[in-house]
Design an enzyme around this catalytic site. Structure first.
Site, PDB file in Angstrom:
ATOM      1  N   ASN A 448       0.536  -6.312   1.743  1.00 42.17           N
ATOM      2  CA  ASN A 448       1.231  -5.749   2.890  1.00 42.17           C
ATOM      3  C   ASN A 448       0.266  -5.148   3.898  1.00 42.17           C
ATOM      4  O   ASN A 448       0.056  -5.700   4.974  1.00 42.17           O
ATOM      5  CB  ASN A 448       2.248  -4.713   2.410  1.00 42.17           C
ATOM      6  CG  ASN A 448       3.175  -4.254   3.517  1.00 42.17           C
ATOM      7  OD1 ASN A 448       2.905  -4.476   4.690  1.00 42.17           O
ATOM      8  ND2 ASN A 448       4.261  -3.623   3.153  1.00 42.17           N
ATOM      9  N   ASP A 449      -0.356  -4.034   3.522  1.00 42.16           N
ATOM     10  CA  ASP A 449      -1.202  -3.335   4.478  1.00 42.16           C
ATOM     11  C   ASP A 449      -2.373  -4.195   4.956  1.00 42.16           C
ATOM     12  O   ASP A 449      -2.803  -4.080   6.102  1.00 42.16           O
ATOM     13  CB  ASP A 449      -1.719  -2.033   3.868  1.00 42.16           C
ATOM     14  CG  ASP A 449      -0.561  -1.097   3.519  1.00 42.16           C
ATOM     15  OD1 ASP A 449       0.429  -1.105   4.274  1.00 42.16           O
ATOM     16  OD2 ASP A 449      -0.646  -0.390   2.511  1.00 42.16           O
ATOM     17  N   VAL A 450      -2.889  -5.063   4.085  1.00 39.13           N
ATOM     18  CA  VAL A 450      -4.074  -5.842   4.457  1.00 39.13           C
ATOM     19  C   VAL A 450      -3.738  -6.983   5.416  1.00 39.13           C
ATOM     20  O   VAL A 450      -4.629  -7.669   5.901  1.00 39.13           O
ATOM     21  CB  VAL A 450      -4.803  -6.412   3.215  1.00 39.13           C
ATOM     22  CG1 VAL A 450      -5.347  -5.281   2.349  1.00 39.13           C
ATOM     23  CG2 VAL A 450      -3.904  -7.321   2.411  1.00 39.13           C
ATOM     24  N   ALA A 489       0.699   2.157   1.577  1.00 38.61           N
ATOM     25  CA  ALA A 489       0.298   3.169   2.544  1.00 38.61           C
ATOM     26  C   ALA A 489       1.503   3.741   3.279  1.00 38.61           C
ATOM     27  O   ALA A 489       1.382   4.662   4.070  1.00 38.61           O
ATOM     28  CB  ALA A 489      -0.697   2.591   3.536  1.00 38.61           C
TER      29      ALA A 489
END
Lengths: 522, 102
Positions: A448-450, A489
């Site tokens: 997700n965050d990456v 995050a």
């Protein structure tokens, strides 16, 4: 034979250096680990059988071997049984054990130094006193033992660092396996700083008191014959031990509190950094033990890990484009809670298994972006199966590996290697991004965050500036997630609402199994 | 202050070891590919288990009537061993998976 022990320690130190060096190269890494382990064995065996203090060998062999046996059995079992996904937790747990070990050593040594009595033979005393008299022309019994303030300082450092590392690692361990939730409150940084300040002040007070007692000659170092008939004299190092004891155990308690509060508010994306940092803390705590016992192998081993761990921590911070200070203050959790980052709204579209299978089967180039979702679902084997199947049907499949995907740097590499995914198929971020425009389908598996474009476009986002995998450059993106919930995050991801993105909800393993079954029929 | 200076002088060789080891650690690590970050962290984790030596010394010096030292020392030996043995075995398991690569 003390020379032999010195040699054992020298061998130990060298193997640690060589081992670490070899560990940083893929071709020699495994051998390097074994070499360091062999050196450790030599150093431990040497200590058990050859260590002498004032001419006396160690005793309590039953206890020592009992402890070694229990630790070995539990350690091997835990390390053998742990799942690949739980590896980061395991490292954190073992790290905490090391920190606790340093903490316990400090407690025992403190107690010995403060409350214990030392029996010294008259002969040694006179020898020391005469030696000193020759130097300074003046005999003082107390002086011949040296000022203990430095020793207290080392004990305190070992205690504080070891305890913070222990408590912090336990929290990090609990967070990674989901037992401990993120927790923060307003002004937590101030409270943390206050706790840290209290630790420093209490330590300074303790050292000052020790120093005063020593200088005044009032309490400490007064000698009294234990038995006038015997040529041995007993010493109590400190007479007034009440304050020193209170301060010491307060510092211990405060260090536990600090360790917990230090890790508690830090969000998931920073956990690898935190573990690496705590790892180097434990190294420093071990080095304090090296100072305490004048032990070179503890010193080199501890400091090596301390400095190497710090560099590793900084490398990780760089990969996320954040400063260590930023991570330490724990602003990640804070700014997210404060609503950092623009709210992302919009519609997303879903795709079903059959359509996803068709799209991938008839693509010419597919890129798989693995994330923690893949790890947690233990889907690496079935993922490899899908990749092989697609390759057989003439589709080119590669993996795009973000350096901090998962819960630890290199987590995905280890995971996919376990499933026998060939090394050449794993592309690092730069290479993968360059190939993205020519890719037909990107399959995001629980990452997700990456892949969050906010890192590039939204300066208000907590992850702004972090290099990401630019999957939106590909012709089509399929995102597999369990739900629309934000990633670790805690940030919304605009990627999911883009027109070229389709969502494929479900557990990574079952989705991949269905995809494999579906592709087989095509 | 003088106490700290005295201590420094008494242990000057150790201080040199510390400073050189710091630079050595930085030098040894700085060119590691990201693939190896996790195993490397784990390997370093095992190496700081060298603190076990301190635990063995504590345990081995404890007098038979000093229960604090005996109990805490025994615990420290167990925890230190866990750190060393578990650390090396986990690292080896991770690296085992790379072995098929050339």
């Amino acid at each position: 034979m003390p020379g032999l022990l010195t040699l054992a320690y020298l061998i130990g130190s060298i193997t640690f250096i060589v081992g670490l060096k070899m560990l940083s190269n893929p071709a020699t890494a495994r051998k390097g680990n074994l070499i360091a382990a062999a050196g450790m064995f030599i150093a431990i065996a040497g200590t058990i059988f050859l260590y002498e203090e004032d001419g006396a060998r160690l005793h309590n062999y039953g206890w020592i071997f009992g402890g070694l046996f229990i630790g070995t059995v539990v350690g091997v079992l835990a390390a053998r049984k742990v799942k690949m996904t739980a590896m980061p937790e395991m490292v954190s747990l073992f790290n905490g054990m090391g920190g606790a070990c340093a903490m316990l050593i400090s407690i025992v040594e403190f107690d010995h130094l403060t409350n214990g009595t030392t029996t010294i033979s008259i002969t040694k005393l006179i020898k020391d006193a005469v030696g000193q008299a020759a130097l300074s022309g003046d005999i003082s019994i107390g002086e011949s033992f040296g000022n203990p303030t430095g020793k207290y300082l080392i004990i305190l450092l070992g205690l504080i660092i070891g305890t913070v590392s222990f408590a912090g690692s336990m929290i990090a361990w609990g967070k990674l396996n989901g037992k401990v939730k993120d927790f923060s409150f307003n002004g937590q940084h101030i409270v943390n700083l206050a706790v840290l300040a209290a630790i420093v002040i209490a330590s300074a007070w303790l050292l000052y008191d020790v120093h005063q007692q020593f200088n005044s000659g009032n309490g400490g170092w007064t000698s009294y014959p234990s038995n006038t008939a015997l040529p041995d004299i007993q010493f109590q190092s400190m007479r007034d031990t009440g304050l020193i004891n209170t301060l010491f155990y307060s510092i211990l308690a405060l260090s536990v509190v600090y360790g917990v509060m230090f890790v508690m508010p830090i969000g998931g994306a920073d956990m690898p950094v935190v573990i690496s940092l705590l790892n180097s803390f434990t190294g420093v705590a071990a080095a304090c033990g090296g100072f305490l016992y004048d032990n070179p192998v503890m010193l080199t081993g501890g400091i090596l890990v301390g400095s190497a761990g710090t560099i590793l921590t900084i490398l990780m911070c760089k990969a996320m484009n954040r400063s260590l200070k930023n991570v330490l203050i724990g602003s990640f959790g804070g700014s997210t809670a404060a609503g950092g980052g623009a709210k992302v709204e919009g519609n997303y579209k879903e795709i079903n298994i059959a359509d996803a299978a068709v799209v991938m089967r008839y693509a010419s180039k597919v890129m798989i972006v693995p994330g923690y979702g893949l790890a947690v679902a233990q889907a690496q084997h079935v993922c490899h199966e899908l990749e092989k199947l697609l390759e057989e049907k003439g589709v080119e499949v590669n993996y795009a590996i973000h350096p901090v995907a998962g819960r630890m740097p290199g987590h995905m590499n280890v995971l996919l290697a376990e499933a026998d995914v060939p090394y050449e198929k794993l592309e690092e971020m730069e290479t993968a991004n360059a190939a993205m425009a020519a890719t037909d389908v990107v399959l995001v598996l629980g990452a997700n965050d990456v892949v969050n474009p906010a890192a590039k476009t939204d300066p208000a986002s907590p992850i702004y500036g972090m290099p990401i995998l630019e999957v939106e450059l590909a012709k089509m993106v399929i995102v597999n997630k369990r739900s629309m919930k934000p990633g670790y995050a805690g940030i919304e991801n605009a990627l999911f609402f883009q027109p070229k993105t389709s969502m494929l909800f479900g557990d990574a393993k079952s989705v991949l199994q269905q995809l494999v079954a579906e592709v087989k029929t095509l | 202050m003088t106490a700290i200076l005295d201590f420094l002088q008494l242990h000057i060789e150790m201080v040199y070891i510390v400073i050189l080891s710091v630079f050595l650690g930085i030098e040894v690590i700085s060119r590691v590919p990201s693939v190896l970050h996790t195993p490397l962290m784990s390997g370093a984790n095992a190496i700081h288990g060298v603190v076990i030596i301190g635990a063995i010394i504590v345990m081995g010096k404890a007098e038979a009537d000093n229960y604090l030292a005996l109990v805490l020392g025994f615990l420290a030996v167990i925890l230190g061993t866990l750190n060393v043995v578990g650390g090396f075995v986990v690292t080896d398991r991770m690296l085992e998976m790379f072995k098929k690569k050339k």
